[in-house]
Design a protein around this motif. Structure first.
Motif, short mmCIF file in Angstrom:
data_model
loop_
_atom_site.label_atom_id
_atom_site.label_comp_id
_atom_site.label_asym_id
_atom_site.label_seq_id
_atom_site.Cartn_x
_atom_site.Cartn_y
_atom_site.Cartn_z
N PHE A 1 -3.75 10.21 14.73
CA PHE A 1 -2.28 10.31 14.73
C PHE A 1 -1.80 11.45 15.61
O PHE A 1 -0.80 11.31 16.32
CB PHE A 1 -1.77 10.49 13.30
CG PHE A 1 -0.28 10.38 13.18
CD1 PHE A 1 0.35 9.15 13.17
CD2 PHE A 1 0.50 11.53 13.10
CE1 PHE A 1 1.74 9.06 13.08
CE2 PHE A 1 1.89 11.45 13.01
CZ PHE A 1 2.50 10.21 12.99
N SER A 2 -2.52 12.57 15.60
CA SER A 2 -2.13 13.71 16.44
C SER A 2 -2.21 13.35 17.93
O SER A 2 -1.32 13.72 18.72
CB SER A 2 -3.03 14.91 16.16
OG SER A 2 -2.87 15.35 14.82
N PHE B 1 0.02 4.91 9.08
CA PHE B 1 -1.29 4.98 9.74
C PHE B 1 -2.39 5.39 8.75
O PHE B 1 -3.52 4.90 8.84
CB PHE B 1 -1.24 5.94 10.92
CG PHE B 1 -0.51 5.39 12.12
CD1 PHE B 1 -1.18 4.64 13.07
CD2 PHE B 1 0.85 5.60 12.28
CE1 PHE B 1 -0.52 4.12 14.18
CE2 PHE B 1 1.52 5.08 13.37
CZ PHE B 1 0.84 4.34 14.33
N HIS B 2 -2.05 6.28 7.83
CA HIS B 2 -3.04 6.69 6.82
C HIS B 2 -3.41 5.51 5.92
O HIS B 2 -4.58 5.36 5.55
CB HIS B 2 -2.47 7.84 5.99
CG HIS B 2 -2.39 9.13 6.76
ND1 HIS B 2 -1.76 10.25 6.27
CD2 HIS B 2 -2.84 9.47 8.00
CE1 HIS B 2 -1.85 11.23 7.16
NE2 HIS B 2 -2.49 10.76 8.21
N ARG B 3 -2.43 4.67 5.56
CA ARG B 3 -2.73 3.48 4.74
C ARG B 3 -3.58 2.47 5.50
O ARG B 3 -4.25 1.64 4.91
CB ARG B 3 -1.43 2.82 4.27
CG ARG B 3 -0.54 3.69 3.39
CD ARG B 3 -1.25 4.13 2.11
NE ARG B 3 -0.37 4.93 1.27
CZ ARG B 3 -0.19 6.24 1.38
NH1 ARG B 3 -0.84 6.90 2.34
NH2 ARG B 3 0.64 6.89 0.58
N LYS C 1 0.81 -1.21 0.00
CA LYS C 1 0.00 0.00 0.00
C LYS C 1 0.85 1.26 0.00
O LYS C 1 0.33 2.36 -0.28
CB LYS C 1 -0.93 0.01 1.22
CG LYS C 1 -1.98 -1.09 1.21
CD LYS C 1 -2.86 -1.01 2.45
CE LYS C 1 -3.93 -2.09 2.44
NZ LYS C 1 -4.83 -2.00 3.63
N MET C 2 2.12 1.13 0.31
CA MET C 2 3.02 2.28 0.34
C MET C 2 3.54 2.53 -1.07
O MET C 2 4.67 2.19 -1.42
CB MET C 2 4.16 2.04 1.33
CG MET C 2 3.72 1.84 2.77
SD MET C 2 3.11 3.36 3.52
CE MET C 2 4.61 4.30 3.66
N LYS C 3 2.73 3.12 -1.90
CA LYS C 3 3.06 3.30 -3.31
C LYS C 3 4.21 4.27 -3.53
O LYS C 3 4.84 4.27 -4.59
CB LYS C 3 1.82 3.79 -4.07
CG LYS C 3 0.60 2.89 -3.94
CD LYS C 3 0.85 1.52 -4.54
CE LYS C 3 -0.42 0.66 -4.49
NZ LYS C 3 -0.19 -0.71 -5.00
#
Length: 252
Positions: free
Chosen positions: A111-112, A101-103, A70-72
């Motif tokens: 995340f914050s 985390f976004h993926r 997923k980490m394109k």
């Protein structure tokens, strides 16, 4: 090439002071009590970013290979290295961790909040490291005085060996026999304060005019702040090291 090393004034060293500069430390029976293991909850794999990344992967039923795909924006091999490092707590940059985390479909708010937890974790870990370093210094030097220099000397940053020879002094102690082995009985803060007032020869080599206060490490968890005039300003545990960064004028 010019030498930018800060040079202390010619009268910085008081030749009348001749402290014991050997690394005498403390008896072995005392050294054994000074060993400090890293708490399990402060290990790097327990960092909030690492723990929550592992939990998010389990919750989303995503393994490391699937997440790497997923980490394109990076090659799979590089993504795998990043994921492995992040899950183990070897995190060099949080900027690189955010996309993981976004993926996993976690929000920016999530995340914050995680970063706030990470900040608190780092504060606790830094505090533990300071405690460890102070215990190590006590193991090496035993009871000792550390000179805290006046603000005009803030640029003076000696190497470790030089700092010990010039800014520190061992404090002689008595050996006591205990049921668990040999112990030590260092001088009381009043005795050391009196020695500072009398400008005894075993004090640190730095001239008093450049000292704003002395830290007296009587025991690893028993620390005192004493003025050059021989007045005990503060007493407490090892955290006094942090308190002592406040200007001494506050206590007058």
């Amino acid at each position: 090439m010019p030498d930018f090393t800060f040079k202390y004034p010619p009268d910085f060293i008081d030749d009348a002071h001749q402290p014991d500069s050997s690394w005498g430390g403390v008896p072995y029976d005392v050294q054994k009590l000074l060993q400090l293991e890293e708490p399990l909850h402060l290990r790097k794999d327990q960092r909030p970013l690492a723990k929550n990344l592992r939990e998010c992967m389990r919750r989303n039923r995503t393994n490391r290979l699937e997440l790497a795909e997923k980490m394109k924006e990076m090659r799979p091999v590089k993504a795998l290295r990043l994921i492995d490092a992040a899950t183990q707590g070897d995190i060099k940059s949080t900027t690189l961790i955010r996309p993981l985390f976004h993926r996993l479909e976690e929000s920016e708010e999530y995340f914050s909040a995680l970063m706030q937890e990470e900040k608190m974790f780092q504060q606790l870990h830094d505090e533990w490291r300071l405690h460890r370093d102070i215990r190590w210094a006590y193991k090496v030097f035993g009871p000792h005085l550390v000179s805290l220099l006046i603000e005009d000397m803030n640029d003076y940053k000696p190497r470790f060996g030089s700092a010990y020879r010039e800014l520190c002094a061992r404090v002689a102690y008595k050996i006591t026999e205990e049921s668990t082995g040999k112990g030590i009985d260092p001088p009381s803060p009043a005795e050391v304060a009196r020695a500072i007032q009398q400008d005894r020869t075993w004090l640190p080599r730095v001239a008093k005019k450049y000292v704003r206060a002395y830290m007296y490490y009587r025991m690893p968890n028993e620390v005192y702040l004493i003025s050059p005039d021989g007045i005990v300003l503060l007493e407490g545990d090892w955290r006094l090291y942090l308190t002592a960064k406040v200007p001494i004028s506050k206590f007058h």
